[in-house]
Write a protein that holds these residues in place. Structure first.
Motif, PDB file in Angstrom:
ATOM      1  N   LEU A 160       5.640  36.281 -42.868  1.00 20.05           N
ATOM      2  CA  LEU A 160       4.760  36.805 -43.906  1.00 20.05           C
ATOM      3  C   LEU A 160       3.867  37.914 -43.363  1.00 20.05           C
ATOM      4  O   LEU A 160       3.668  38.952 -44.018  1.00 20.05           O
ATOM      5  CB  LEU A 160       3.916  35.666 -44.474  1.00 20.05           C
ATOM      6  CG  LEU A 160       2.982  36.005 -45.638  1.00 20.05           C
ATOM      7  CD1 LEU A 160       3.767  36.560 -46.820  1.00 20.05           C
ATOM      8  CD2 LEU A 160       2.187  34.766 -46.057  1.00 20.05           C
ATOM      9  N   ILE A 161       3.322  37.733 -42.177  1.00 23.04           N
ATOM     10  CA  ILE A 161       2.489  38.772 -41.561  1.00 23.04           C
ATOM     11  C   ILE A 161       3.298  40.044 -41.363  1.00 23.04           C
ATOM     12  O   ILE A 161       2.818  41.162 -41.618  1.00 23.04           O
ATOM     13  CB  ILE A 161       1.916  38.276 -40.220  1.00 23.04           C
ATOM     14  CG1 ILE A 161       0.874  37.183 -40.454  1.00 23.04           C
ATOM     15  CG2 ILE A 161       1.305  39.427 -39.418  1.00 23.04           C
ATOM     16  CD1 ILE A 161       0.420  36.470 -39.199  1.00 23.04           C
ATOM     17  N   THR A 162       4.541  39.894 -40.908  1.00 24.87           N
ATOM     18  CA  THR A 162       5.402  41.061 -40.697  1.00 24.87           C
ATOM     19  C   THR A 162       5.609  41.818 -42.001  1.00 24.87           C
ATOM     20  O   THR A 162       5.539  43.062 -42.039  1.00 24.87           O
ATOM     21  CB  THR A 162       6.759  40.617 -40.127  1.00 24.87           C
ATOM     22  OG1 THR A 162       6.547  39.944 -38.882  1.00 24.87           O
ATOM     23  CG2 THR A 162       7.680  41.798 -39.898  1.00 24.87           C
ATOM     24  N   VAL A 189      18.701  20.731 -42.828  1.00 25.87           N
ATOM     25  CA  VAL A 189      19.445  21.990 -42.738  1.00 25.87           C
ATOM     26  C   VAL A 189      18.546  23.165 -43.096  1.00 25.87           C
ATOM     27  O   VAL A 189      18.551  24.200 -42.424  1.00 25.87           O
ATOM     28  CB  VAL A 189      20.689  21.951 -43.646  1.00 25.87           C
ATOM     29  CG1 VAL A 189      21.362  23.324 -43.715  1.00 25.87           C
ATOM     30  CG2 VAL A 189      21.687  20.914 -43.132  1.00 25.87           C
ATOM     31  N   GLU A 190      17.732  23.013 -44.143  1.00 23.84           N
ATOM     32  CA  GLU A 190      16.838  24.089 -44.553  1.00 23.84           C
ATOM     33  C   GLU A 190      15.779  24.361 -43.486  1.00 23.84           C
ATOM     34  O   GLU A 190      15.453  25.514 -43.179  1.00 23.84           O
ATOM     35  CB  GLU A 190      16.169  23.756 -45.885  1.00 23.84           C
ATOM     36  CG  GLU A 190      15.340  24.889 -46.476  1.00 23.84           C
ATOM     37  CD  GLU A 190      16.162  26.123 -46.807  1.00 23.84           C
ATOM     38  OE1 GLU A 190      15.576  27.214 -46.820  1.00 23.84           O
ATOM     39  OE2 GLU A 190      17.382  26.002 -47.047  1.00 23.84           O
ATOM     40  N   ALA A 191      15.231  23.282 -42.908  1.00 24.53           N
ATOM     41  CA  ALA A 191      14.219  23.456 -41.859  1.00 24.53           C
ATOM     42  C   ALA A 191      14.801  24.151 -40.637  1.00 24.53           C
ATOM     43  O   ALA A 191      14.132  24.962 -39.991  1.00 24.53           O
ATOM     44  CB  ALA A 191      13.645  22.102 -41.461  1.00 24.53           C
ATOM     45  N   LEU A 192      16.052  23.841 -40.331  1.00 24.51           N
ATOM     46  CA  LEU A 192      16.676  24.397 -39.137  1.00 24.51           C
ATOM     47  C   LEU A 192      17.220  25.793 -39.367  1.00 24.51           C
ATOM     48  O   LEU A 192      17.111  26.667 -38.504  1.00 24.51           O
ATOM     49  CB  LEU A 192      17.808  23.474 -38.672  1.00 24.51           C
ATOM     50  CG  LEU A 192      18.307  23.648 -37.244  1.00 24.51           C
ATOM     51  CD1 LEU A 192      17.211  23.249 -36.250  1.00 24.51           C
ATOM     52  CD2 LEU A 192      19.541  22.801 -37.008  1.00 24.51           C
ATOM     53  N   LEU A 193      17.791  26.030 -40.556  1.00 23.45           N
ATOM     54  CA  LEU A 193      18.524  27.279 -40.784  1.00 23.45           C
ATOM     55  C   LEU A 193      17.989  28.125 -41.922  1.00 23.45           C
ATOM     56  O   LEU A 193      18.377  29.287 -42.045  1.00 23.45           O
ATOM     57  CB  LEU A 193      19.999  26.964 -41.093  1.00 23.45           C
ATOM     58  CG  LEU A 193      20.753  26.128 -40.080  1.00 23.45           C
ATOM     59  CD1 LEU A 193      22.154  25.841 -40.588  1.00 23.45           C
ATOM     60  CD2 LEU A 193      20.818  26.832 -38.735  1.00 23.45           C
ATOM     61  N   GLY A 194      17.102  27.545 -42.741  1.00 22.85           N
ATOM     62  CA  GLY A 194      16.651  28.262 -43.916  1.00 22.85           C
ATOM     63  C   GLY A 194      15.467  29.151 -43.639  1.00 22.85           C
ATOM     64  O   GLY A 194      15.307  29.710 -42.553  1.00 22.85           O
ATOM     65  N   ASP A 195      14.577  29.262 -44.626  1.00 25.22           N
ATOM     66  CA  ASP A 195      13.428  30.165 -44.512  1.00 25.22           C
ATOM     67  C   ASP A 195      12.540  29.818 -43.338  1.00 25.22           C
ATOM     68  O   ASP A 195      11.888  30.684 -42.768  1.00 25.22           O
ATOM     69  CB  ASP A 195      12.595  30.116 -45.798  1.00 25.22           C
ATOM     70  CG  ASP A 195      13.339  30.725 -46.974  1.00 25.22           C
ATOM     71  OD1 ASP A 195      14.288  31.496 -46.735  1.00 25.22           O
ATOM     72  OD2 ASP A 195      12.977  30.420 -48.126  1.00 25.22           O
ATOM     73  N   ALA A 196      12.521  28.512 -42.943  1.00 27.66           N
ATOM     74  CA  ALA A 196      11.657  28.105 -41.834  1.00 27.66           C
ATOM     75  C   ALA A 196      12.096  28.705 -40.522  1.00 27.66           C
ATOM     76  O   ALA A 196      11.376  28.668 -39.548  1.00 27.66           O
ATOM     77  CB  ALA A 196      11.658  26.579 -41.720  1.00 27.66           C
ATOM     78  N   ALA A 197      13.327  29.276 -40.485  1.00 32.31           N
ATOM     79  CA  ALA A 197      13.774  29.920 -39.258  1.00 32.31           C
ATOM     80  C   ALA A 197      12.971  31.163 -38.951  1.00 32.31           C
ATOM     81  O   ALA A 197      12.979  31.656 -37.831  1.00 32.31           O
ATOM     82  CB  ALA A 197      15.263  30.275 -39.373  1.00 32.31           C
ATOM     83  N   GLY A 198      12.279  31.692 -40.017  1.00 30.40           N
ATOM     84  CA  GLY A 198      11.355  32.784 -39.781  1.00 30.40           C
ATOM     85  C   GLY A 198      12.029  34.117 -39.616  1.00 30.40           C
ATOM     86  O   GLY A 198      13.189  34.317 -39.974  1.00 30.40           O
ATOM     87  N   PRO A 199      11.320  35.118 -39.072  1.00 32.52           N
ATOM     88  CA  PRO A 199      11.846  36.473 -38.997  1.00 32.52           C
ATOM     89  C   PRO A 199      12.996  36.574 -38.016  1.00 32.52           C
ATOM     90  O   PRO A 199      13.052  35.868 -37.023  1.00 32.52           O
ATOM     91  CB  PRO A 199      10.629  37.286 -38.510  1.00 32.52           C
ATOM     92  CG  PRO A 199       9.792  36.298 -37.775  1.00 32.52           C
ATOM     93  CD  PRO A 199       9.979  34.992 -38.497  1.00 32.52           C
TER      94      PRO A 199
END
Length: 417
Positions: free
Chosen positions: A395-397, A174-184
């Motif tokens: 992170l770059i953003t 769930v975290e990989a799909l919807l959490g911080d890994a979802a990115g900007p």
């Protein structure tokens, strides 16, 4: 697709002992406010009953390709249009092979072919099966098409062995799909132009042979897709790879380091951000033979000369200098070498990773240590490269907007970390 855009998800289940985790996964997804429909293969039903998944999802479970209760008996088309996201968990080795080959002989594979929604898979299998060349090739084909691989994890397996091949735990998925890994989110780079280099270069020895490196281009291409999804106009300059150009990204194919140098310098004036993900050859043969060099019994000496330093030149621009991000692939002293390159070339950020056996090049996942001037540092944990690219673009953003609002020099001070 951003997290907020995912409201309806189809969870596919294939046969494997890890299927016992899927009811909890469905429950966790519903806790995040998603509407979930479940599709089960015949093999999956041998481990968990459809009634169990119906109870946790709140909807009838789909198991048949041609469904008499569906509109026009075409349930796969209805689900394909309904879904914002498809997640197959567990995804067996057999399913990955069939999906990579384009099979459509059951409901789940047909659904994956008929949908325009993003597809993610959570592999689950014996550790030897996961390491098998056929499985690795299938995964490479799938990731090249934009399918996200979530995991597998490592640890004890039901067969009694230990290694990579465990399906990630429900909360991890769930975290990989919807959490911080979802990115900007969408639009954070709207109106910006991002110039990215990707892949290796080839330096010709003669018309047949060349010098190159092991770069696959997977990370650079994933960064291009992530920047596109963040709303940027993306220009991708790619050395020779087997990867398709990301949809919606202007791609320029080049061969040598000098080709890449010309392509970058011709376009950098219009870029707001430059990400040098390509593994550019540091040297080239002083002379390239016009015809094939024939084998003889005598020794042959090869004289090499330096190639242009694309990253240093971009970072040194006085006019139209973009926010400049470099990469460092290291076999030892990772932090020392990365920070040295950051300072020596005057970069705004550098992403460093270990390379070697099963790390970095040609793998589907990676981990990054990211540094910026003033002592700034963050670690991006091991993840599949599309997910890692989304985190890095995020992170770059942040650092780019920080530099734009407070000034480049201020962003390099300790107070601007």
């Amino acid at each position: 697709m951003s997290t907020s855009a995912i409201q309806r998800i189809v969870v596919g289940m294939t046969g494997g002992i890890a299927a016992y985790k899927t009811p909890d996964l469905v429950r966790r997804l519903r806790e995040r406010g998603l509407e979930v429909r479940v599709v089960m293969t015949e093999g999956a039903q041998g481990f968990v009953t459809p009634l169990t998944l119906q109870a946790v999802s709140g909807h009838r479970v789909a198991t048949e390709l041609l469904d008499a209760e569906a509109e026009a008996a075409m349930g796969h088309i209805e689900l394909a249009r309904w879904a914002d996201q498809i997640l197959v968990a567990p995804a067996s080795a057999n399913f990955l092979a069939r999906l990579a080959s384009g099979f459509a002989d059951d409901l789940l594979t047909t659904l994956c072919l008929a949908t325009e929604a993003p597809i993610a898979v959570a592999p689950a299998m014996n550790q030897v099966m996961w390491r098998a060349p056929a499985t690795r090739a299938n995964c490479e084909r799938l990731t090249a098409r934009g399918v996200r691989l979530l995991g597998p994890g490592e640890g004890d397996q039901a067969c009694g062995e230990t290694g990579a091949g465990r399906m990630l735990e429900p909360l991890e998925l769930v975290e990989a799909l919807l959490g911080d890994a979802a990115g900007p989110g969408p639009g954070v780079l709207s109106g910006r132009t991002v110039l990215i280099t990707s892949g290796p270069t080839r330096e010709a020895l003669d018309p047949v042979r060349y010098l190159t490196n092991h770069s696959s281009g997977k990370m650079g291409h994933a960064l291009a897709a992530a920047a596109r999804d963040a709303g940027a106009r993306v220009l991708l300059i790619s050395g020779p790879t087997e990867l398709p150009a990301p949809h919606g990204v202007e791609t320029v194919a080049v061969e040598s380091a000098r080709d890449m140098h010309r392509a970058v310098m011709d376009r950098v004036a219009g870029a707001d951000i430059f990400i040098a993900a390509a593994a550019v050859a540091d040297y080239r043969p002083e002379q390239s033979a016009g015809s094939k060099i024939k084998k003889t019994d005598s020794e042959t000496a090869l004289r090499l000369v330096p190639n242009p330093d694309i990253l240093r030149e971009v970072a040194a621009l006085e006019q139209y200098r973009p926010f400049t991000v470099g990469f460092a692939a290291e076999t030892d002293a990772l932090e020392a070498h990365a920070r040295g390159k950051l300072a020596r070339k005057g970069l705004d950020m550098i992403a460093a990773n270990w390379v070697g056996a099963d790390r970095g090049f040609h793998t589907d996942d990676n981990a990054l240590e990211v540094y910026w001037p003033g002592g700034g540092h963050t670690s991006l944990a091991r993840a599949d490269k599309p997910a890692l690219a989304r985190q890095l673009i995020n992170l770059i953003t942040e650092r780019y907007h920080h530099a734009a609002t407070r000034g480049t020099e201020d962003s390099r001070s300790p107070s601007g970390q």
